[in-house]
Design a protein around this motif. Structure first.
Motif, PDB file in Angstrom:
ATOM      1  N   UNK A   8      41.531  42.416  38.900  1.00 44.93           N
ATOM      2  CA  UNK A   8      42.534  42.334  37.840  1.00 44.93           C
ATOM      3  C   UNK A   8      43.755  43.119  38.298  1.00 44.93           C
ATOM      4  N   UNK A   9      44.897  42.447  38.329  1.00 46.46           N
ATOM      5  CA  UNK A   9      46.120  43.047  38.868  1.00 46.46           C
ATOM      6  C   UNK A   9      47.144  43.197  37.757  1.00 46.46           C
ATOM      7  N   UNK A  15      46.003  53.894  34.022  1.00 49.18           N
ATOM      8  CA  UNK A  15      45.079  54.367  32.988  1.00 49.18           C
ATOM      9  C   UNK A  15      44.833  53.287  31.935  1.00 49.18           C
ATOM     10  N   UNK A  16      45.904  52.614  31.535  1.00 52.07           N
ATOM     11  CA  UNK A  16      45.771  51.533  30.555  1.00 52.07           C
ATOM     12  C   UNK A  16      44.930  50.393  31.117  1.00 52.07           C
ATOM     13  N   UNK A  17      45.168  50.044  32.389  1.00 48.61           N
ATOM     14  CA  UNK A  17      44.408  48.979  33.025  1.00 48.61           C
ATOM     15  C   UNK A  17      42.941  49.368  33.163  1.00 48.61           C
ATOM     16  N   UNK A  56      31.213  42.176  39.827  1.00 51.30           N
ATOM     17  CA  UNK A  56      31.935  43.235  40.532  1.00 51.30           C
ATOM     18  C   UNK A  56      33.404  43.109  40.159  1.00 51.30           C
ATOM     19  N   UNK A  57      33.904  44.089  39.389  1.00 47.82           N
ATOM     20  CA  UNK A  57      35.267  44.019  38.863  1.00 47.82           C
ATOM     21  C   UNK A  57      36.053  45.229  39.356  1.00 47.82           C
ATOM     22  N   UNK A  58      37.194  44.966  39.967  1.00 46.12           N
ATOM     23  CA  UNK A  58      38.089  46.026  40.405  1.00 46.12           C
ATOM     24  C   UNK A  58      39.460  45.814  39.774  1.00 46.12           C
ATOM     25  N   UNK A  59      40.280  46.857  39.820  1.00 48.37           N
ATOM     26  CA  UNK A  59      41.598  46.789  39.192  1.00 48.37           C
ATOM     27  C   UNK A  59      42.637  47.404  40.108  1.00 48.37           C
TER      28      UNK A  59
END
Length: 319
Positions: A196-197, A225-227, A242-245
């Motif tokens: 998620x970008x 922080x919000x993301x 597997x979720x990254x930001x």
């Protein structure tokens, strides 16, 4: 299985549209869905004729239709060879309107970009601008980056691979939340990683004299922080993924285009913050469709509001 589970594919017989078909059949085979392949054409409103003594029309409808039938035969063979149940259809009319009308009966519509003629030649100016905004189901635009000779391009058009990494843009808007929902569905379907970008555009005003020296850092920290709050919720509700930001300084379009270079599928909403009803696509979606290195899934407006705007119909032939 109903027809609403099927994948609609628009083609014109070019390598570019066949590449989109290959992407669609890879997806359909993985999801156990049939594909419905449509090729459309539209003769000019005024058809001239040759001079006496032949007096023949300059545009021959039977010939054009025969060419479209040939395209569809090749496409049907290609799909069935890939192990997918396929049906075909010849339609008359402007390609965007044809696909929008048929999108009500399908789960996904897929088109190619950068064609050498016919439908795909105008995708970025017509179909990929109008179709994602008006389609009654999500739209995937598959880019094509040809290199070398025509034969090499044709072979490259056959090369598709499973989706291992899905990237989605998020800006906090309802449309972006819908995009995340679709990205999660795709990540589940493929057992893929989800990134998620969030873009943080600061170039135009970050150096303003009235801002304190640490403003850039503080804004990026707040965005991250919000993301992370959003990602923590997604990880809780989807523990199998597997979720990254990533929060990145830059415009939304540039950040997403850069992310597309390492992705297999990029998911965006038709409009994000500041979207205006009645516009075809937001500027970010337009830019991403023009320059993405991977297929782009545009969620459109069908999930947030009924589609009531008329579809613009350019006066162009499809073949």
């Amino acid at each position: 299985m109903t027809r609403h589970d099927s994948v609609l594919v628009g083609i014109d017989g070019s390598d570019e549209s066949l590449h989109a078909l290959d992407w669609a059949t890879t997806y359909a085979r993985h999801e156990d869905r049939p594909v419905h392949i449509v090729s459309s054409y539209m003769l000019p409103g005024f058809v001239g004729r040759t001079h006496y003594p032949y007096d023949l029309p300059l545009v021959d409808d039977p010939y054009v239709r025969h060419r479209v039938e040939q395209f569809l035969t090749v496409a049907h063979q290609r799909a069935t060879h890939a192990g997918v149940t396929a049906t075909t259809e010849i339609a008359t009319g402007e390609p965007t309107s044809v696909l929008v009308e048929r999108s009500t009966a399908h789960a996904l519509v897929v088109v190619g970009a950068r064609g050498a003629g016919g439908l795909t030649e105008r995708l970025l100016g017509t179909v990929s601008s109008n179709l994602p905004a008006h389609s009654r189901c999500p739209t995937v635009v598959v880019p094509y980056h040809p290199t070398g000779r025509a034969g090499d391009r044709a072979r490259k058009a056959k090369t598709t691979h499973p989706t291992r990494k899905v990237v989605v843009g998020f800006d906090g808007s309802p449309v972006a939340q819908t995009a995340i929902d679709h990205a999660i569905d795709q990540a589940h379907a493929w057992s893929a990683e989800l990134l998620v970008v969030r873009a943080v555009p600061m170039a135009s005003w970050a150096h303003s004299p009235w801002l304190h020296p640490g403003f850039r850092h503080d804004l990026l920290t707040a965005a991250r922080a919000d993301l992370n709050d959003t990602i923590d919720h997604l990880r809780t509700t989807h523990p199998d993924l597997t979720i990254t930001a990533r929060a990145v300084e830059g415009t939304a379009s540039s950040v997403l285009i850069n992310a597309s270079r390492s992705a297999d599928l990029l998911v965006v909403g038709a409009r994000g913050c500041g979207g205006i009803k009645g516009l075809l696509l937001g500027s970010t979606s337009q830019a991403v469709l023009h320059r993405s290195a991977c297929p782009v899934l545009v969620t459109g407006q069908h999930d947030t509001a009924p589609a009531t705007d008329p579809v613009p119909v350019p006066v162009q032939a499809a073949v």
